[in-house]
Design a protein around this motif. Structure first.
Motif, PDB file in Angstrom:
ATOM      1  N   GLN A  80       0.947  -1.204  -0.211  1.00  0.00           N
ATOM      2  CA  GLN A  80      -0.216   0.060   0.107  1.00  0.00           C
ATOM      3  C   GLN A  80       0.973   1.142   0.072  1.00  0.00           C
ATOM      4  N   SER A  83       2.488   1.755  -3.271  1.00  0.00           N
ATOM      5  CA  SER A  83       1.436   2.149  -4.374  1.00  0.00           C
ATOM      6  C   SER A  83       1.368   3.629  -4.180  1.00  0.00           C
ATOM      7  N   ASP A 170      -2.816  -2.684  -2.416  1.00  0.00           N
ATOM      8  CA  ASP A 170      -1.971  -2.290  -3.367  1.00  0.00           C
ATOM      9  C   ASP A 170      -2.596  -1.644  -4.442  1.00  0.00           C
ATOM     10  N   LYS A 171      -3.903  -1.671  -4.417  1.00  0.00           N
ATOM     11  CA  LYS A 171      -4.724  -0.973  -5.596  1.00  0.00           C
ATOM     12  C   LYS A 171      -5.289   0.576  -4.860  1.00  0.00           C
ATOM     13  N   ASN A 172      -5.205   0.511  -3.714  1.00  0.00           N
ATOM     14  CA  ASN A 172      -5.883   1.853  -2.939  1.00  0.00           C
ATOM     15  C   ASN A 172      -5.459   3.197  -3.559  1.00  0.00           C
ATOM     16  N   LYS A 174      -4.762   3.855  -6.850  1.00  0.00           N
ATOM     17  CA  LYS A 174      -5.516   4.087  -7.686  1.00  0.00           C
ATOM     18  C   LYS A 174      -6.992   4.277  -7.709  1.00  0.00           C
ATOM     19  N   ASP A 175      -7.558   3.743  -6.579  1.00  0.00           N
ATOM     20  CA  ASP A 175      -8.719   3.938  -6.345  1.00  0.00           C
ATOM     21  C   ASP A 175      -9.206   5.474  -5.689  1.00  0.00           C
TER      22      ASP A 175
END
Length: 185
Positions: A80, A83, A170-172, A174-175
């Motif tokens: 996270q 990212s 790990d997508k936080n 981008k969200d």
């Protein structure tokens, strides 16, 4: 163990409603230590900010707490953070400041900030002051009480969006960027 990779079989955290009360609240006036060596007061933040709360970063050669990977939402602090590091320039172009926050001490956080080359400040709430004032969700592992993973977007000091639970971690970033691009006036 590679702290930068997420196991395929991580349990997915469920939304227990523990953060549903946060949108619309203002951050309280509390001084917290940071990896910059100064105290910060989230109540004084001006403009758009993202604060991601994470349980704890692991350290190379140091074992994580027993059963860490089986706790929904526990594993993934390093991915996270990386990212948000990797998307830092995109967030800066949107005039958004980024901060990470955990219950770890600033000295512990500084090791992670240096090792992971994080271009933003990490904030320590080792006394769980925000938990008490904002009723933030936590969990216990061993003798530690840690924040559950959540991400707050605020404008000035007002909370306008909460991501909870955060999965996959790990997508936080981008969200967060997608929400900012779609919802910021």
């Amino acid at each position: 163990m590679n702290l930068s990779e997420l196991p395929n079989d991580l349990p997915i955290p469920s939304d227990d409603g523990a953060a549903s009360h946060l949108v619309g609240l203002n951050f309280p006036s509390i001084q917290l230590n940071s990896t910059d060596g100064i105290s910060v007061n989230l109540n004084n933040f001006i403009g758009w900010s993202v604060i991601y709360f994470y349980p704890m970063t692991g350290q190379p050669e140091v074992s994580l707490p027993e059963g860490w990977d089986s706790i929904p939402g526990a594993r993934g602090c390093t991915p996270q953070s990386c990212s948000f590091r990797d998307h830092f320039d995109e967030l800066a172009a949107l005039n958004v400041k980024v901060y990470g926050l955990s219950t770890q001490t600033s000295a512990y956080q500084l090791e992670a900030k240096t090792r992971l080359h994080l271009p933003f400040t990490l904030i320590s709430d080792s006394q769980l002051q925000l938990k008490s004032v904002l009723t933030l969700p936590t969990f216990d592992v061993g003798k530690l009480e840690l924040y559950k993973r959540l991400t707050i977007i605020m404008n000035n000091n007002k909370i306008v969006k909460v991501f909870y639970p955060v999965f996959p971690p790990d997508k936080n970033a981008k969200d967060v960027i997608a929400w900012l691009k779609s919802n910021r006036g």
